[in-house]
Design an enzyme around this catalytic site. Structure first.
Site, PDB file in Angstrom:
ATOM      1  N   GLY A  64       2.177   2.231  10.901  1.00 28.31           N
ATOM      2  CA  GLY A  64       3.121   3.352  10.819  1.00 28.31           C
ATOM      3  C   GLY A  64       3.772   3.708  12.144  1.00 28.31           C
ATOM      4  N   GLY A  94       2.746  -1.192   4.273  1.00 28.87           N
ATOM      5  CA  GLY A  94       2.824   0.246   4.024  1.00 28.87           C
ATOM      6  C   GLY A  94       4.251   0.680   3.755  1.00 28.87           C
ATOM      7  N   GLY A  95       4.873   1.305   4.733  1.00 25.75           N
ATOM      8  CA  GLY A  95       6.211   1.886   4.562  1.00 25.75           C
ATOM      9  C   GLY A  95       7.224   0.965   3.901  1.00 25.75           C
ATOM     10  N   GLU A 117      -7.048   4.676   7.806  1.00 28.62           N
ATOM     11  CA  GLU A 117      -6.817   6.101   7.538  1.00 28.62           C
ATOM     12  C   GLU A 117      -8.040   6.731   6.873  1.00 28.62           C
ATOM     13  OE1 GLU A 117      -3.054   5.551   5.522  1.00 28.62           O
ATOM     14  OE2 GLU A 117      -2.192   4.937   7.440  1.00 28.62           O
ATOM     15  N   ASN A 173       0.881  -1.166   0.000  1.00 34.51           N
ATOM     16  CA  ASN A 173       0.000   0.000   0.000  1.00 34.51           C
ATOM     17  C   ASN A 173       0.919   1.216   0.000  1.00 34.51           C
ATOM     18  OD1 ASN A 173      -1.741   2.086   0.479  1.00 34.51           O
ATOM     19  ND2 ASN A 173      -2.431   1.379   2.498  1.00 34.51           N
ATOM     20  N   TRP A 174       1.073   1.798  -1.170  1.00 35.01           N
ATOM     21  CA  TRP A 174       2.016   2.922  -1.282  1.00 35.01           C
ATOM     22  C   TRP A 174       1.510   4.176  -0.573  1.00 35.01           C
ATOM     23  CZ3 TRP A 174       4.039   3.128  -7.090  1.00 35.01           C
ATOM     24  CH2 TRP A 174       4.785   1.967  -7.347  1.00 35.01           C
ATOM     25  N   LYS A 175       0.233   4.202  -0.225  1.00 44.79           N
ATOM     26  CA  LYS A 175      -0.382   5.397   0.378  1.00 44.79           C
ATOM     27  C   LYS A 175      -0.096   6.603  -0.520  1.00 44.79           C
ATOM     28  CE  LYS A 175      -0.296   3.141   4.811  1.00 44.79           C
ATOM     29  NZ  LYS A 175      -0.252   3.230   6.276  1.00 44.79           N
ATOM     30  N   SER A 216       3.139  -2.168  10.296  1.00 40.34           N
ATOM     31  CA  SER A 216       4.581  -2.182  10.544  1.00 40.34           C
ATOM     32  C   SER A 216       5.269  -3.507  10.196  1.00 40.34           C
ATOM     33  CB  SER A 216       4.882  -1.791  11.999  1.00 40.34           C
ATOM     34  OG  SER A 216       4.440  -0.472  12.253  1.00 40.34           O
ATOM     35  N   HIS A 220      -9.648   1.264   4.686  1.00 40.22           N
ATOM     36  CA  HIS A 220      -8.398   1.413   5.422  1.00 40.22           C
ATOM     37  C   HIS A 220      -8.653   2.330   6.627  1.00 40.22           C
ATOM     38  CE1 HIS A 220      -4.317   2.517   6.463  1.00 40.22           C
ATOM     39  NE2 HIS A 220      -3.937   1.428   5.822  1.00 40.22           N
TER      40      HIS A 220
HETATM   41  P1  13P Z   1       2.825   0.353   7.733  1.00 37.78           P
HETATM   42  O1  13P Z   1       3.345  -0.954   7.170  1.00 37.78           O
HETATM   43  O2  13P Z   1       3.573   1.546   7.254  1.00 37.78           O
HETATM   44  O3  13P Z   1       2.661   0.287   9.221  1.00 37.78           O
HETATM   45  O4  13P Z   1       1.340   0.533   7.127  1.00 37.78           O
HETATM   46  C1  13P Z   1       0.463  -0.529   7.199  1.00 37.78           C
HETATM   47  C2  13P Z   1      -0.736  -0.197   6.393  1.00 37.78           C
HETATM   48  O5  13P Z   1      -1.486   0.705   6.742  1.00 37.78           O
HETATM   49  C3  13P Z   1      -0.962  -0.949   5.164  1.00 37.78           C
HETATM   50  O6  13P Z   1      -2.215  -0.695   4.634  1.00 37.78           O
END
Ligand code: 13P
Length: 253
Positions: free
Chosen positions: A173, A233-234, A97, A9-11, A212, A95
């Protein structure tokens, strides 16, 4: 046996040159992996770039959101039909967020889930509790409520063409990964809940863990019986990390 799915998930990250470099670095190593499905979910403006780069490779692609509406006067929104113009396989729905920053409630998330499937796109339905909810001991109630909203609208059979991602909000995150045991307990709860309605659907359902996940924690998480890959994510923005996480999800890895 369920095939694991690792999705990045590149956000809201990336640029044309950065994406190019990242895709160039992941395509060939991931192409050699067996028994794992890999995907990247990217910002809307990059779908064409990602489609062009990934078609014909073993990596699928998708989006991070869509409108619950088919079309119409919804300024700034993107429909399932538009995503399928770019051959998206997946779209992330609900999600945390989006639930917290954009006030998407369970009903809206369920409507988006239905819209994705109607457009032929597999929804990755995110569920998960906040730290406050975990500490109050209501993790299962929260996850059950989030799942029930979708099951009530779409029916349990709809989960045949869907992925669920358990993402504890406190682990996103923050660098705080749920322990494999903590994650497994919630994954088992989710599968058990669905199993009570439809055993066959529950057995086939891919349930990813997100929050994470790093190359260093992936193997232990993926070794748990009900963890079928990850939503990353990251670490999905760092080629070596993402490749290593996909490697850890291979059959027998
Ligand atoms: P992180 O891996 O950066 O914690 O993000 C997880 C996430 O929200 C994937 O959708």
């Amino acid at each position: 046996m369920r095939k694991k799915l690792v999705a990045g998930n590149w956000k809201m990250h990336g640029s044309l040159p950065e994406n190019r470099a990242l895709l160039d670095a992941i395509i060939s190593p991931i192409g050699t992996f067996e028994g794992v499905s890999c995907a990247v979910c990217v910002p809307f403006p990059y779908l064409f770039q990602v489609q062009s780069a990934l078609q014909g490779t073993s990596i699928a692609w998708g989006a991070q959101n869509l409108s619950q509406h088919e079309k119409g006067a919804y300024t700034g929104e993107v429909s399932a039909r538009m995503l399928s113009d770019f051959a998206c396989s997946y779209v992330i729905i609900g999600h945390s967020e989006r639930r917290s920053l954009y006030r998407e409630d369970d009903k809206t998330v369920a409507a988006k889930f239905v819209a994705a499937q109607a457009g032929g796109i597999t929804p990755i339905l995110c569920v998960g509790e906040t730290l406050q909810e975990r500490e109050a001991g209501v993790t299962e109630q929260v996850v059950a409520r989030q799942l029930d909203a979708v099951i009530e609208l779409a029916g349990v059979k709809a989960l045949d063409d869907a992925v669920v991602a358990y993402e504890p909000v406190w682990a996103i995150g923050t660098g705080k990964t749920a322990t494999p045991e903590q994650a497994q307990a919630v994954h088992a709860f989710i599968r058990g809940k669905i199993s009570a309605l439809a055993v066959d659907v529950a057995q086939k359902l891919v349930i990813q863990y997100g929050g994470s996940v790093k190359a260093s924690s992936a193997a232990q998480l993926f070794a748990m019986p009900d963890i079928d890959g990850g939503l990353i994510g990251g670490a999905s923005l760092v080629a070596e990390e993402f490749v290593a996480i996909c490697r850890a999800a291979q059959t027998g890895a």
